[in-house]
Design an enzyme around this catalytic site. Structure first.
Site, short mmCIF file in Angstrom:
data_model
loop_
_atom_site.label_atom_id
_atom_site.label_comp_id
_atom_site.label_asym_id
_atom_site.label_seq_id
_atom_site.Cartn_x
_atom_site.Cartn_y
_atom_site.Cartn_z
N LYS A 1 -8.43 1.34 4.73
CA LYS A 1 -8.03 -0.06 4.62
C LYS A 1 -6.76 -0.31 5.43
O LYS A 1 -5.93 0.59 5.61
CB LYS A 1 -7.82 -0.46 3.16
CG LYS A 1 -6.85 0.39 2.36
CD LYS A 1 -6.86 -0.03 0.89
CE LYS A 1 -6.00 0.86 0.02
NZ LYS A 1 -6.03 0.45 -1.40
N ASN B 1 1.84 -4.41 -5.93
CA ASN B 1 1.91 -5.74 -5.32
C ASN B 1 3.24 -6.41 -5.64
O ASN B 1 3.57 -6.62 -6.82
CB ASN B 1 0.75 -6.59 -5.84
CG ASN B 1 -0.59 -6.04 -5.41
OD1 ASN B 1 -1.11 -6.38 -4.35
ND2 ASN B 1 -1.17 -5.16 -6.23
N LYS C 1 0.83 -1.21 0.00
CA LYS C 1 0.00 0.00 0.00
C LYS C 1 0.87 1.26 0.00
O LYS C 1 0.67 2.17 -0.80
CB LYS C 1 -0.91 0.01 1.23
CG LYS C 1 -1.71 -1.27 1.48
CD LYS C 1 -2.76 -1.51 0.45
CE LYS C 1 -3.73 -2.61 0.87
NZ LYS C 1 -3.13 -3.96 1.01
N ASP D 1 -1.97 -2.07 -9.19
CA ASP D 1 -3.42 -1.92 -9.16
C ASP D 1 -3.75 -0.49 -9.56
O ASP D 1 -3.26 0.47 -8.94
CB ASP D 1 -3.97 -2.23 -7.77
CG ASP D 1 -3.94 -3.71 -7.44
OD1 ASP D 1 -3.67 -4.51 -8.35
OD2 ASP D 1 -4.18 -4.07 -6.28
N GLU E 1 -2.05 0.55 -5.60
CA GLU E 1 -1.18 -0.37 -4.90
C GLU E 1 -0.10 -0.89 -5.85
O GLU E 1 -0.30 -0.92 -7.06
CB GLU E 1 -1.95 -1.58 -4.33
CG GLU E 1 -2.94 -1.23 -3.23
CD GLU E 1 -3.56 -2.47 -2.61
OE1 GLU E 1 -2.99 -3.58 -2.76
OE2 GLU E 1 -4.62 -2.33 -1.96
#
Length: 318
Positions: free
Chosen positions: A162, A285, A127, A275, A283
């Site tokens: 989140k 990943n 994140k 993302d 994001e």
């Protein structure tokens, strides 16, 4: 000599054969004639500074759900005798994950290529890493301070909150204007101010999908998988019921990839999933990006093969 590749992953006998990206990587390595080995996270260890593992040789990789691999008996292996190790253990990114990166880093120091680089797995929270590229991101805040998070909400009105260590869309909350649950959501996610979380301005284009863009050594695959939320949902994650829609990259998608590519290569992040919602990077990943199989099958690609080619080049230039 035959290249030896080991993969650290969750239980190989419990994967979804139709969708598993790690299986696609193993199949690609098998096509190259490489020797394959399977390691569970708990079987990595250090012995007098030497990185070792209990591992099983893997053969007969296929996409047959009833018989997709053959595992040999477990044996102890010095990791320095392996050429390349794929770290594909799914989050949670907890202390055990960090300890595993220390062991893999010892193997790296002993000459093994580890994908992705252990130090970068520790450094690049999926994140927070995206916030290094503010030109690509929506308005975003990372904090555990309720007053700051409430001020962010007051400014942007419609916000996603989140956790920083989740995956698959778990514990993601959308807070709309006037939501009476704001306090309890923040209390729950921050553990009453003890744990930092992310606040992100809501991006309405989520209705068109949360795009997963895969990059191999900084080069994007030409197609993304847009994960479109189910009716009544905010989350596009496939694990949360989203529907995968393959589509070509847009000019904006390619621009975002260009913004991050040099940093990914510099950090030894050979296989990464971005993302992107609408025009915004949300994001990066780095632990175990997925969606290989969906894109391969729709566009007749071989993303696992692209990754193995990139790994082969890395091995040549070590």
């Amino acid at each position: 000599m035959t290249t030896k590749l080991a993969v650290v992953m969750d239980d190989i006998l419990s994967i979804n054969v139709k969708k598993d990206s790690t299986l696609a990587m193993l199949a690609a390595a098998q096509r190259k004639g490489w020797e394959l080995y399977y390691i569970q996270q708990g079987d990595l260890y250090l012995d007098q500074g030497a990185a070792k593992a209990l591992c099983q040789q893997v053969t007969n990789i296929s996409y047959d759900p009833a018989n997709y691999c053959t595992l040999a008996a477990a044996e102890t292996v010095l990791l320095q005798d392996i050429d390349v190790i794929l770290m594909r253990k799914d989050p949670p990114f907890d202390n055990e994950y960090i300890y595993s990166t220390y062991i893999l880093e010892a193997a790296e120091q002993q000459g093994v290529l580890v994908v992705n680089k252990p130090q970068s797995l520790r450094d690049c929270n999926e994140k927070i890493f995206a916030t290094q590229f503010p030109q690509c991101c929506p308005p975003v805040m990372v904090s555990r301070n309720a007053d700051l998070l409430k001020a962010f909400y007051a400014e942007h009105n419609d916000v996603i909150f989140k956790p920083l260590d989740g995956m698959g869309g778990t514990a993601i909350f959308r807070v709309k204007p006037g939501d009476p649950n704001l306090n309890v959501i923040l209390e729950t996610l921050t553990s009453y101010g003890q744990q930092s979380i992310m606040a992100q301005k809501f991006i309405p284009e989520i209705s068109q999908g949360d795009k997963r863009i895969l990059l191999v050594n900084g080069e994007p695959v030409s197609y993304s998988l847009a994960r479109v939320p189910a009716k009544g949902e905010t989350r596009g994650n496939l694990a949360a019921g989203g529907r995968g829609v393959p589509q070509p990259l847009t000019d904006r998608d390619r621009w975002i990839c260009q913004q991050v590519a040099a940093t990914l290569k510099q950090k030894g992040l050979l296989f990464v999933g971005l993302d992107v919602i609408g025009d915004y990077l949300t994001e990066i990943n780095v632990t175990s990006p997925t969606c290989i199989r969906e894109l391969d099958s729709h566009y007749n690609l071989d993303i696992g093969g692209q990754l193995m080619d990139a790994i082969e080049q890395q091995l040549v230039h070590k």
